[in-house]
Design an enzyme around this catalytic site. Structure first.
Site, PDB file in Angstrom:
ATOM      1  N   CYS A 142      -3.607   1.833 -10.584  1.00  0.00           N
ATOM      2  CA  CYS A 142      -3.077   1.387 -11.876  1.00  0.00           C
ATOM      3  C   CYS A 142      -3.238   2.490 -12.929  1.00  0.00           C
ATOM      4  O   CYS A 142      -4.374   2.877 -13.251  1.00  0.00           O
ATOM      5  CB  CYS A 142      -3.817   0.118 -12.306  1.00  0.00           C
TER       6      CYS A 142
ATOM      7  N   CYS B  14      -5.372   1.444 -15.904  1.00  0.00           N
ATOM      8  CA  CYS B  14      -6.804   1.395 -15.553  1.00  0.00           C
ATOM      9  C   CYS B  14      -7.405   2.790 -15.587  1.00  0.00           C
ATOM     10  O   CYS B  14      -8.518   2.980 -16.080  1.00  0.00           O
ATOM     11  CB  CYS B  14      -6.988   0.784 -14.164  1.00  0.00           C
TER      12      CYS B  14
END
Length: 101
Positions: free
Chosen positions: A23, A26
């Protein structure tokens, strides 16, 4: 290995971040979370759980996006946010909960 329940009761204030290694949001939050962890010190515990390795906990907590931050006070969820968040906002949320418990 500690269970999710053990983690959220590890301290009066606990923040769990559900993230994924793939991600991009993230990855951008990684240094922010590290800095927040340093700033809160021992007043709160911060755990980062990879949703691919902790899918049962993510499902149980109804995590539908990454990153998802869940803040607990005395084992009870008090705040949740999904997506990138400013580090100062995240720090303020944690400090407010620490001050209230």
């Amino acid at each position: 290995m500690a269970t999710y329940n053990d983690l959220i009761k590890d301290n009066k204030v606990v923040m769990i971040e559900f993230f994924a290694t793939w991600c991009p949001h993230c990855r951008r939050m990684e240094p922010v979370v590290e800095q927040v962890r340093e700033l809160v010190g021992d007043s709160a515990k911060i755990y980062q759980l990879d949703i691919d390795k902790n899918s049962e906990a993510a499902d149980n907590e109804q995590v539908t996006g990454t990153p998802t931050f869940i803040l607990y006070a005395n084992g009870k969820e008090v705040w949740r946010y999904s997506g990138e968040i400013d580090g100062n906002v995240l720090l303020q949320k944690i400090e407010n909960v620490v001050a209230a418990v």
